[in-house]
Every structure is written in C-alpha cells, then in structure tokens.
Design a protein around this motif. Structure first.
Motif, PDB file in Angstrom:
ATOM      1  N   GLY A   1      79.741  23.948 130.775  1.00 21.33           N
ATOM      2  CA  GLY A   1      78.506  25.209 131.458  1.00 21.33           C
ATOM      3  C   GLY A   1      80.117  26.347 131.318  1.00 21.33           C
TER       4      GLY A   1
ATOM      5  N   SER B   1      85.752  17.851 121.904  1.00 23.05           N
ATOM      6  CA  SER B   1      85.010  16.631 121.523  1.00 23.05           C
ATOM      7  C   SER B   1      83.261  16.613 121.003  1.00 23.05           C
ATOM      8  CB  SER B   1      85.295  15.305 121.850  1.00 23.05           C
ATOM      9  OG  SER B   1      84.832  14.261 121.210  1.00 23.05           O
TER      10      SER B   1
ATOM     11  N   SER C   1      78.747  23.329 123.592  1.00 23.31           N
ATOM     12  CA  SER C   1      77.526  23.842 124.238  1.00 23.31           C
ATOM     13  C   SER C   1      77.395  25.247 123.127  1.00 23.31           C
ATOM     14  CB  SER C   1      76.525  23.876 125.578  1.00 23.31           C
ATOM     15  OG  SER C   1      76.484  22.038 125.535  1.00 23.31           O
TER      16      SER C   1
ATOM     17  N   SER D   1      85.004  11.878 119.385  1.00 20.52           N
ATOM     18  CA  SER D   1      85.627  10.336 119.884  1.00 20.52           C
ATOM     19  C   SER D   1      84.992   9.419 119.361  1.00 20.52           C
ATOM     20  CB  SER D   1      85.001  10.173 121.374  1.00 20.52           C
ATOM     21  OG  SER D   1      85.131  10.879 122.299  1.00 20.52           O
TER      22      SER D   1
ATOM     23  N   SER E   1      74.932  22.513 127.735  1.00 22.03           N
ATOM     24  CA  SER E   1      74.925  22.306 129.521  1.00 22.03           C
ATOM     25  C   SER E   1      74.584  24.122 129.358  1.00 22.03           C
ATOM     26  CB  SER E   1      76.513  22.719 129.771  1.00 22.03           C
ATOM     27  OG  SER E   1      77.299  23.401 128.745  1.00 22.03           O
TER      28      SER E   1
ATOM     29  N   ASN F   1      88.441   9.382 127.379  1.00 17.59           N
ATOM     30  CA  ASN F   1      87.358   9.990 128.035  1.00 17.59           C
ATOM     31  C   ASN F   1      86.660   8.923 128.537  1.00 17.59           C
ATOM     32  OD1 ASN F   1      84.563  11.240 128.819  1.00 17.59           O
ATOM     33  ND2 ASN F   1      84.023  11.448 126.518  1.00 17.59           N
TER      34      ASN F   1
HETATM   35  C1  LIG Z   1      76.496  16.676 120.984  1.00 17.73           C
HETATM   36  C2  LIG Z   1      77.257  16.434 122.083  1.00 17.73           C
HETATM   37  C3  LIG Z   1      78.579  15.219 121.340  1.00 17.73           C
HETATM   38  C4  LIG Z   1      79.023  15.468 122.289  1.00 17.73           C
HETATM   39  N1  LIG Z   1      79.907  14.095 122.142  1.00 17.73           N
HETATM   40  C5  LIG Z   1      81.748  13.225 122.822  1.00 17.73           C
HETATM   41  C6  LIG Z   1      82.189  12.758 122.416  1.00 17.73           C
HETATM   42  O1  LIG Z   1      81.954  12.301 121.488  1.00 17.73           O
HETATM   43  N2  LIG Z   1      83.355  12.905 123.278  1.00 17.73           N
HETATM   44  C7  LIG Z   1      83.284  12.949 124.816  1.00 17.73           C
HETATM   45  O2  LIG Z   1      84.807  13.187 125.344  1.00 17.73           O
HETATM   46  N3  LIG Z   1      82.663  14.185 124.986  1.00 17.73           N
HETATM   47  C8  LIG Z   1      81.238  14.676 123.999  1.00 17.73           C
HETATM   48  N4  LIG Z   1      80.558  15.388 124.385  1.00 17.73           N
HETATM   49  C9  LIG Z   1      81.101  16.420 125.261  1.00 17.73           C
HETATM   50  C10 LIG Z   1      81.323  17.304 125.783  1.00 17.73           C
HETATM   51  O3  LIG Z   1      82.786  17.324 124.823  1.00 17.73           O
HETATM   52  C11 LIG Z   1      82.070  18.300 126.255  1.00 17.73           C
HETATM   53  O4  LIG Z   1      82.899  17.807 127.011  1.00 17.73           O
HETATM   54  C12 LIG Z   1      80.974  18.535 127.461  1.00 17.73           C
HETATM   55  O5  LIG Z   1      79.519  19.281 126.599  1.00 17.73           O
HETATM   56  C13 LIG Z   1      80.635  19.864 128.157  1.00 17.73           C
HETATM   57  O6  LIG Z   1      81.377  21.060 127.692  1.00 17.73           O
HETATM   58  P1  LIG Z   1      80.109  21.986 127.493  1.00 17.73           P
HETATM   59  O7  LIG Z   1      79.572  22.487 128.180  1.00 17.73           O
HETATM   60  O8  LIG Z   1      80.634  23.548 126.866  1.00 17.73           O
HETATM   61  O9  LIG Z   1      78.727  21.392 126.863  1.00 17.73           O
HETATM   62  C14 LIG Z   1      79.773  16.084 123.658  1.00 17.73           C
HETATM   63  C15 LIG Z   1      78.926  16.664 123.750  1.00 17.73           C
HETATM   64  C16 LIG Z   1      77.667  16.828 123.356  1.00 17.73           C
HETATM   65  C17 LIG Z   1      76.702  18.274 123.275  1.00 17.73           C
END
Ligand SMILES: Cc1cc2nc3c(=O)[nH]c(=O)nc-3n(C[C@H](O)[C@H](O)[C@H](O)COP(=O)(O)O)c2cc1C
Length: 326
Positions: free
Chosen positions: A244, A21, A266, A46, A215, A130
């Motif tokens: 990550g 998300s 990310s 979300s 991340s 979440n």
């Molecule tokens: C710019 C951005 C917006 C995000 N928006 C949401 C969100 O609306 N709802 C949610 O559950 N997680 C949100 N996240 C968290 C991501 O879904 C993800 O769980 C988190 O970044 C860890 O994964 P990654 O290391 O691949 O980034 C967001 C993350 C980023 C960086």
C-alpha cells in the motif's frame, strides 16, 4: 543526499526505497534502470519452491514415459530453473552498484534450502525468504506455521553468511513475537507484509475470478500497525514495510512507524519508474521542512514506544472509532 541514507538488514542504502520482488525485477536490464531512476535496492523476482516442485510433480506423471531418463530430466529441469536465476543474480550484480537481494518464495521446510548457498555464491547481497502459506487442516496445531518459519531461517542460516530477510504474510497471529523469534534464529530483517493472491467471485457466472492484483493506499493500514508495534518491541532487527505504499508521504509514514525502508511494487506498476524520484523528492522536502538531517532522527518516532503510539496501535481505539461514527 546523506539525509536519505538508511541501513536495512545490514545493507547500506542510499535511500529507503527498495523495489519489491515482481516480474519487473526479473531482468538485469530492468534492474539497472531501477538503479538509474533512483532505487535504494532491488529484490529480484522470487525463485518459487512451488515452481520447482510443480514441475517435478508434472514430470512424475510422465515418469513411465521417461523411464530411466526420469531422474536425469528432473535434475535437468531443476538445474535450468536455478541456472536462470543464478544468471539473473550475476548479471544484476555486474550491472548494478546498489544491493541486489535474491528471493526464494517458500511455504515449507524442504530441500530447496540447499539453493541458498548457491545464491550466496552467485553474489547476492542478501536473501529474502518469502514464507507464505495457508494452513487450513482441522488437525492444525496453533503455532506450527510460525515454528516452521523459525526452523526454515535456522536451517538457511547454517548454510549462508549473507543477511537473511524474511517476508511475512499478514495472516499471522503475532508478527511482533515471530519477528523476535526470527531474529533469534538468525534473521537480519523482516518485511511486513507480502500481498496474498486475491480471489473474487463473479456472481453472474458464479465462478471465481482473480481479485485486485495491485494494492491501493488503503492496504497501508495493516503493515503500518504491525511495523509500529514490532519496531518498538525489538530494536535489533530491521523492518521494511511493504503493502500500500502509493505516495511519497507513505514512505514517511512507514519510517515514522519504525520501518528502515519500504518495498514498493504496485506504485511502480501504476506509475512507472518515475514514481521513485517523486517519492524521493517528497521525502527530501519533508525532512528539510521538519529540520531533520537523517532518517534515523525520525525513524520510529510514532511507534508503540510512545504512549500515543501504543494506544493508537491497540484495539481499544477501534471501539472509540466505531462509537464516534454516527
Ligand atoms: C505482479 C506482482 C508480482 C509479484 N511477485 C512477487 C514475487 O515473485 N515474490 C514476492 O516475494 N513478492 C511478489 N509480489 C509481492 C510484492 O513484492 C509486494 O510485496 C506486494 O505487492 C505489496 O507491495 P505493494 O503494495 O507495493 O504492491 C508480487 C506482486 C505483484 C503485484
């Protein structure tokens, strides 16, 4: 391409890469592009509990101004927030064949729970909750926040039949025990973990700034540990690793630790949608090189069920690690 198939929380996925998300999943057209570029499933941006309550509280400051129209305005704002979200679900479902997972970002038990039914009726294949929050009151009783998770899931489960996925924060004492309790309350899957908003401090200006939004690979260690522990202790509930995942190899690591899928954000922001194909190709190549014909053959191979996995995932190894560091 059967060798990449996996199931997560009752959803059948062509491959284990779920687009997590974020604002990128806030448009049906983007979601179609994710599907065309190879994603296994998508979690929509979300719908924030906070959004709704904040808008309401800012409105309540002006309740005098609106007079009798206050209730009407409040319902108008709420229904429009929800209406936009319902349209996002419907349009994404129209355009995409892969599972579309709706998401509610919540931090407490409350009336938002009613929205779950509307989300199910709009056609979402699953609902991700979440549940994020910081409990810092001195009167806090240990375990209250975890109990809140269980209560939320039990109540949502009464309202909907589609799979419930709980996205956990990394700030919990024992995510494995909580995962087990959530399974008992009706959850079909958990995500380990969400990424908290990061603060930093500018020492020259002596003020807070926003820390790293995206991340890096070093963020993988914590979810890898807890996926390894939790997947060994409860085999009935599926786990997706998030946090990550930067390369194709990280998807393989997640599955070896016991994850059924990964939720990636990310890496997509940094590399674009082409990242999906590169990760899939790496997974495919690795499976072939290691003579695996399906993900289930190596899922959890390095979780805490094995003696080595158990020892590695427990704290004692930290002592050895630091002792050896001269
Ligand atoms: C710019 C951005 C917006 C995000 N928006 C949401 C969100 O609306 N709802 C949610 O559950 N997680 C949100 N996240 C968290 C991501 O879904 C993800 O769980 C988190 O970044 C860890 O994964 P990654 O290391 O691949 O980034 C967001 C993350 C980023 C960086």
């Amino acid at each position: 391409m059967n060798i990449l198939k996996t199931s997560f929380a009752g959803l059948e996925l062509e491959n284990p890469i779920i687009i997590a998300s974020s604002s990128r999943t806030n448009s049906a057209e983007n979601n179609l592009a994710f599907q065309m570029d190879g994603a296994g499933a998508i979690v929509l941006k979300s719908l924030f509990e906070e959004n709704i309550t904040l808008q309401e509280s800012s409105l309540s400051d002006s309740s005098d101004q609106f007079g009798e129209g206050y209730d009407y305005m409040r319902n108008y704002i709420r229904s429009h927030n929800v209406e936009d979200y319902i349209n996002l679900i419907k349009k994404s479902k129209e355009l995409c064949k892969i599972p579309i997972i709706a998401s509610i970002n919540c931090y407490s038990y409350g009336e938002w729970i009613d929205f779950a039914k509307t989300i199910e009726e709009a056609g979402a294949d699953a609902l991700e909750l979440n549940i994020m929050g910081i409990r810092s009151s001195l009167q806090y009783k240990y375990g209250e926040f975890e109990q809140e998770h269980v209560r939320i899931v039990s109540e949502v489960r009464k309202n909907i039949k589609i799979p419930i996925i709980v996205k956990l924060g990394a700030n919990l004492t024992n995510p494995a025990a909580l995962t087990d309790a959530l399974y008992g309350a009706g959850a079909n899957g958990v995500v380990m973990f969400n990424r908290m908003y990061q603060n930093d401090i500018d020492v020259n200006k002596m003020e807070y700034t926003t820390g790293h939004v995206l991340s890096t690979e070093s963020d993988l260690a914590t979810p890898l540990r807890w996926v390894g522990i939790a997947s060994a202790l409860n085999k009935k509930i599926d786990i997706a690793l998030s946090g990550g995942v930067a390369k194709g190899d990280d998807v393989i690591k997640a599955i070896l630790a016991g994850a059924s899928a990964v939720e990636v954000c990310s890496a997509i922001y940094k590399n674009g949608n082409a990242w999906i194909a590169s990760a899939i190709n790496r997974l495919y190549e690795w499976e072939e090189n290691n003579n695996y014909e399906s993900i289930s053959e190596f899922k959890g191979k390095l979780n805490a069920d094995s003696t080595e996995g158990f020892e590695r995932l427990m704290r004692i190894q930290f002592l050895k690690y630091f002792e050896n560091k001269k």
